[in-house]
Design an enzyme around this catalytic site. Sequence first.
Site, short mmCIF file in Angstrom:
data_model
loop_
_atom_site.label_atom_id
_atom_site.label_comp_id
_atom_site.label_asym_id
_atom_site.label_seq_id
_atom_site.Cartn_x
_atom_site.Cartn_y
_atom_site.Cartn_z
N TRP A 101 0.80 -1.33 -0.19
CA TRP A 101 -0.05 0.17 -0.07
C TRP A 101 1.03 1.15 0.01
O TRP A 101 0.49 2.17 -0.77
CB TRP A 101 -0.99 -0.03 1.15
CG TRP A 101 -2.04 -1.02 1.05
CD1 TRP A 101 -2.16 -2.02 1.95
CD2 TRP A 101 -2.98 -1.22 -0.02
NE1 TRP A 101 -3.22 -2.83 1.61
CE2 TRP A 101 -3.67 -2.53 0.26
CE3 TRP A 101 -3.30 -0.74 -1.14
CZ2 TRP A 101 -4.66 -2.91 -0.46
CZ3 TRP A 101 -4.05 -1.08 -2.01
CH2 TRP A 101 -5.16 -2.22 -1.87
N ASP A 169 -1.55 6.87 6.34
CA ASP A 169 -2.80 5.61 6.00
C ASP A 169 -2.92 5.00 6.87
O ASP A 169 -2.28 4.02 7.30
CB ASP A 169 -2.16 5.07 4.62
CG ASP A 169 -3.39 3.95 4.13
OD1 ASP A 169 -4.31 3.81 4.82
OD2 ASP A 169 -2.89 3.27 3.09
N LYS A 193 -12.26 -1.62 7.02
CA LYS A 193 -11.60 -2.78 7.80
C LYS A 193 -12.03 -2.60 9.27
O LYS A 193 -12.20 -3.65 9.85
CB LYS A 193 -9.91 -2.59 7.61
CG LYS A 193 -9.72 -3.20 6.38
CD LYS A 193 -8.43 -2.42 5.45
CE LYS A 193 -8.31 -3.21 4.12
NZ LYS A 193 -7.72 -2.30 3.06
C1 LIG Z 1 -7.25 -2.06 2.03
C2 LIG Z 1 -6.22 -0.92 2.10
C3 LIG Z 1 -5.96 0.38 1.12
C4 LIG Z 1 -6.73 0.18 -0.10
O1 LIG Z 1 -8.31 0.73 0.32
P1 LIG Z 1 -9.35 0.79 -0.91
O2 LIG Z 1 -10.47 1.27 -0.21
O3 LIG Z 1 -9.62 -0.49 -1.60
O4 LIG Z 1 -8.79 1.85 -2.00
C5 LIG Z 1 -5.05 1.11 1.41
N1 LIG Z 1 -4.30 1.23 2.55
C6 LIG Z 1 -4.33 0.17 3.29
C7 LIG Z 1 -3.43 0.07 4.55
C8 LIG Z 1 -5.33 -0.68 3.24
O5 LIG Z 1 -5.48 -1.93 4.06
#
Ligand SMILES: *Cc1c(COP(=O)(O)O)cnc(C)c1O
Length: 357
Positions: A101, A169, A193
């Site tokens: 990511w 993030d 999540k």
């Molecule tokens: C799942 C995830 C993403 C991507 O998220 P999307 O909603 O599919 O764009 C980005 N960063 C992290 C740390 C993730 O776990």
Amino acid sequence: MKRYNFNSGPSILPQEVLEQAAAAVHDFNGLGLSLLEIGHRTSWFVEVIEEARALIKEMMGIGDDYEVLYVQGGATTSFMQVPMNLLDTDATAAYVNNGIWGRKAIQEAKYFGNVEVVGSTEDRNNSYIEKKLNVPSGMSYLHFTTNNTVEGTEWFSVPDSNGAPIVADMSSDIFSRPMDFGKYDLIYAGAQKNVGAAGVVIVVVKKDILGKIKRSIPPIMDYREHIKADSLLNTPPVFAIYVSLLTLRWIKKEGGLAEMEKRAIARSSRFYDFLDSTPLYRPLVDKEDRSRMNATFAIDDKAVEDEFLQVCKETGMVGVKGHRSVGGLRVSMYNALPMEDLEALISVMTDFANKKG
Ligand SMILES: *Cc1c(COP(=O)(O)O)cnc(C)c1O
């Protein structure tokens, strides 16, 4: 068949949140209308989004120098929205490459300005966190991923940014524990999540970092426009926002972030202790950097690993296969995962190991 949910995302939500969300689709708060049928500018929905934004602020313990926004496009869109708002064409941002990511975020930032990679763990397959960063002075910001969902590593400290604003993030460990949220200048997290349904991203931004670059930004991508519109610049994903509100209320009712952390420590230490004491399963991450949300491990004999995945299928253990880019196995243990479900998995894994040993 009872199924046990170890999905990495979208992932497990509290049962009562699902029930309340389902009820609101039929009849929202006794209005005789579905949540999906009411205008986003009605007081009915404005109360939802305002309560959610306030709860996020309260749980993070941040003040009025921050704004909480709901934006769309997944965390993937934030990968480009962040540099579009914060990185000038001739400027440089520092990025940490600790996993897939973070790498995607780096790729997107390069469309807008320069990127300096200040820490990389590619030398050992992203199996640890590089905590000593060499951030040069004058960076527009430092970006990192607090929890590497795919690789199973997590930061338990805030890195030294050498004075640059810190952008994180937090998609996969937001609200799993108290953090020093006030040390961050911009936080973003896809909701699917730990906070709800796919379709919405929570952005927490310190207002004074905005408006410092020369680029003109399309309004729908401009955080300042979202702030001016109280996060109702256009029609937001009302259902996803409502599910996030229900989840936030649930977290608060259960005891808040301190309680979430207690549970996460209990689950993850139980699971890693089990992996460490069962030779069939090999954890993929250095002990001190192991994620409390996503545990990655492998069975070295590929045929036995496939056999194990078949056993998981037959026993209702869902989402145990590793991400396609890493392989192996991954067990996700988000806020809503009950300890009993983890114990059920450990019991299946124990039986399997005994059979193979
Ligand atoms: C799942 C995830 C993403 C991507 O998220 P999307 O909603 O599919 O764009 C980005 N960063 C992290 C740390 C993730 O776990």
